[in-house]
Design a protein around this motif. Structure first.
Motif, short mmCIF file in Angstrom:
data_model
loop_
_atom_site.label_atom_id
_atom_site.label_comp_id
_atom_site.label_asym_id
_atom_site.label_seq_id
_atom_site.Cartn_x
_atom_site.Cartn_y
_atom_site.Cartn_z
N GLY A 131 7.35 -3.48 -8.13
CA GLY A 131 6.52 -2.30 -7.94
C GLY A 131 5.85 -2.30 -6.58
N PHE A 132 5.34 -3.47 -6.15
CA PHE A 132 4.77 -3.60 -4.81
C PHE A 132 5.86 -3.49 -3.74
N LEU A 133 7.02 -4.10 -4.01
CA LEU A 133 8.10 -4.11 -3.02
C LEU A 133 8.61 -2.70 -2.72
N PHE A 134 8.78 -1.89 -3.77
CA PHE A 134 9.33 -0.54 -3.60
C PHE A 134 8.28 0.54 -3.80
N SER A 135 7.05 0.25 -3.47
CA SER A 135 6.00 1.26 -3.55
C SER A 135 6.29 2.38 -2.54
N PRO A 136 6.11 3.66 -2.94
CA PRO A 136 6.47 4.77 -2.04
C PRO A 136 5.46 5.03 -0.93
N ASP A 137 4.31 4.35 -0.93
CA ASP A 137 3.32 4.60 0.12
C ASP A 137 3.57 3.70 1.33
N PRO A 138 2.93 3.94 2.45
CA PRO A 138 3.18 3.14 3.67
C PRO A 138 2.81 1.67 3.53
N HIS A 139 2.01 1.33 2.51
CA HIS A 139 1.60 -0.06 2.33
C HIS A 139 2.53 -0.84 1.42
N GLY A 140 3.54 -0.18 0.86
CA GLY A 140 4.55 -0.90 0.10
C GLY A 140 5.28 -1.88 1.00
N TRP A 141 5.64 -3.02 0.46
CA TRP A 141 6.20 -4.09 1.30
C TRP A 141 7.45 -3.63 2.06
N PHE A 142 8.37 -2.99 1.37
CA PHE A 142 9.62 -2.57 2.01
C PHE A 142 9.35 -1.47 3.03
N ASN A 143 8.53 -0.48 2.64
CA ASN A 143 8.22 0.60 3.58
C ASN A 143 7.45 0.09 4.79
N ALA A 144 6.47 -0.79 4.57
CA ALA A 144 5.69 -1.34 5.68
C ALA A 144 6.57 -2.11 6.64
N PHE A 145 7.53 -2.86 6.10
CA PHE A 145 8.44 -3.64 6.95
C PHE A 145 9.29 -2.72 7.82
N LEU A 146 9.86 -1.66 7.22
CA LEU A 146 10.71 -0.75 7.99
C LEU A 146 9.91 0.08 8.98
N LEU A 147 8.68 0.45 8.60
CA LEU A 147 7.82 1.21 9.52
C LEU A 147 7.43 0.37 10.73
N ASN A 148 7.13 -0.91 10.50
CA ASN A 148 6.77 -1.80 11.61
C ASN A 148 7.94 -2.02 12.56
N LEU A 149 9.15 -2.02 12.03
CA LEU A 149 10.34 -2.19 12.88
C LEU A 149 10.74 -0.89 13.56
N GLY A 150 10.17 0.23 13.11
CA GLY A 150 10.53 1.52 13.69
C GLY A 150 11.82 2.08 13.15
N VAL A 151 12.31 1.53 12.04
CA VAL A 151 13.57 2.00 11.45
C VAL A 151 13.37 3.38 10.82
N ILE A 152 12.21 3.61 10.21
CA ILE A 152 11.91 4.89 9.59
C ILE A 152 10.60 5.43 10.16
N ASP A 153 10.44 6.76 10.08
CA ASP A 153 9.23 7.41 10.58
C ASP A 153 8.22 7.72 9.48
N SER A 154 8.70 7.84 8.26
CA SER A 154 7.84 8.14 7.13
C SER A 154 8.28 7.29 5.94
N PRO A 155 7.38 7.02 5.00
CA PRO A 155 7.73 6.15 3.86
C PRO A 155 8.86 6.74 3.01
N ILE A 156 9.69 5.88 2.50
CA ILE A 156 10.76 6.29 1.59
C ILE A 156 10.15 6.50 0.20
N LEU A 157 10.44 7.63 -0.42
CA LEU A 157 9.89 7.95 -1.74
C LEU A 157 10.81 7.35 -2.82
N PHE A 158 10.60 6.07 -3.08
CA PHE A 158 11.48 5.37 -4.01
C PHE A 158 11.39 5.91 -5.43
N ASN A 159 10.26 6.52 -5.80
CA ASN A 159 10.09 7.00 -7.17
C ASN A 159 10.25 8.52 -7.30
#
Length: 302
Positions: A131-159
């Motif tokens: 749940g933490f890993l795939f959280s749809p907000d910018p603080h979710g682990w997966f989203n935060a990792f991709l945002l920091n790398l610049g791979v995505i511009d907005s959080p992925i809505l996993f749910n």
């Protein structure tokens, strides 16, 4: 011939009454918690029953409604088969490959990794971690990792995105599928006589893959069958993962499965007659799938 006549003799029951007495606790528990629930589900599937009032006999009305007037049920069938064709075979192969690799380790490392791979199947904390890993907000682990790398511009809505919802359910279900089937493979690998590998080397076996095909797999037919049954049953009965991660029901019924549909009508709406019809359909589906898998394994093993 004489032994067969003796076994058909009614007096043989009295001669073996101690054995039947020892079997009685298991037979009573098996009948009470397995056979009886199946029989009662079949009976109530032909009724309208809300638990509080006596059941009203409806005949085949619940099954007619199930296949003709319930679009969510048809969606649940599609989702269930979509998950099953991926989670079942892939989880089965992963369980065996992980067990095969772990079997080559030292006893201490083998025990450690067995616990590591088996723990997710019994630990409720797995849902919280994913749940933490795939959280749809910018603080979710997966989203935060991709945002920091610049791979995505907005959080992925996993749910909310159906494609991502199904992908997350498949990933988590595969991780949690390393359960009893995995343990049975580990136990089966431990029972193979090591002298067979030595004899195989003398007879011309030169690679680990040849050892796997000609020695390991033929010696593990019971464990392979047991693992296949668990894999099929688990993949067709998937429901806890979608409900825990995507909600009940999921947005747009994107990850709604037969198990979720059963719980919806049985535990929430209290339409136990209709829920029993869904349970009977799932029972027949699993029996048929297990029969096909067992036949396939027998053909491959010959």
């Amino acid at each position: 011939m004489e032994d067969r006549i003796r076994s058909n003799n009614p007096r043989s029951f009295r001669a073996n009454k101690n054995l039947y007495f020892m079997m009685a606790p298991f037979l009573i528990i098996f009948f009470t918690f397995t056979i009886l629930p199946v029989l009662t589900s079949i009976f109530f599937s032909f009724t309208n029953w809300n638990v509080l009032q006596p059941p009203i006999f409806l005949g085949l009305e619940n099954y007619r409604r199930l296949f003709l007037d319930d679009p969510q049920f048809m969606q649940a069938i599609r989702n269930t088969f979509h998950f099953a064709v991926i989670i079942g075979p892939v989880g089965y192969l992963l369980s065996f490959l992980m067990a095969w690799v772990i079997n080559e380790l030292t006893p201490k490392l083998r025990a450690f990794f067995t616990i590591v791979f088996y723990a997710p199947s019994i630990g409720g904390g797995t849902f919280m971690v994913f749940g933490f890993l795939f959280s749809p907000d910018p603080h979710g682990w997966f989203n935060a990792f991709l945002l920091n790398l610049g791979v995505i511009d907005s959080p992925i809505l996993f749910n909310q995105d159906p494609v991502w919802m199904r992908t997350v359910v498949i990933i988590v279900s595969l991780w949690m599928s390393l359960g009893f089937g995995f343990l049975s493979f580990v136990a089966g690998l431990q029972t193979i006589d090591r002298t067979q590998y030595e004899a195989g080397a003398i007879d011309g076996i030169r690679s680990r893959w040849q050892e796997l095909w000609y020695i390991t797999l033929p010696n593990m037919k019971p464990q392979m069958m047991f693992g296949a049954i668990l894999s099929i049953t688990g993949s067709l009965g998937i429901g806890a993962v979608p409900a825990a991660l995507m909600g009940m029901p999921s947005p747009g019924y994107a990850t709604h499965t037969l198990d979720n549909h059963l719980n919806d009508f049985g535990s929430i709406r209290m339409e136990m007659g209709y829920a029993s019809a869904i349970a009977v359909f799932m029972f027949v589906l699993m029996i048929g799938a297990n029969a096909l898998v067992q036949k396939f394994i027998r053909i491959v093993g010959t």
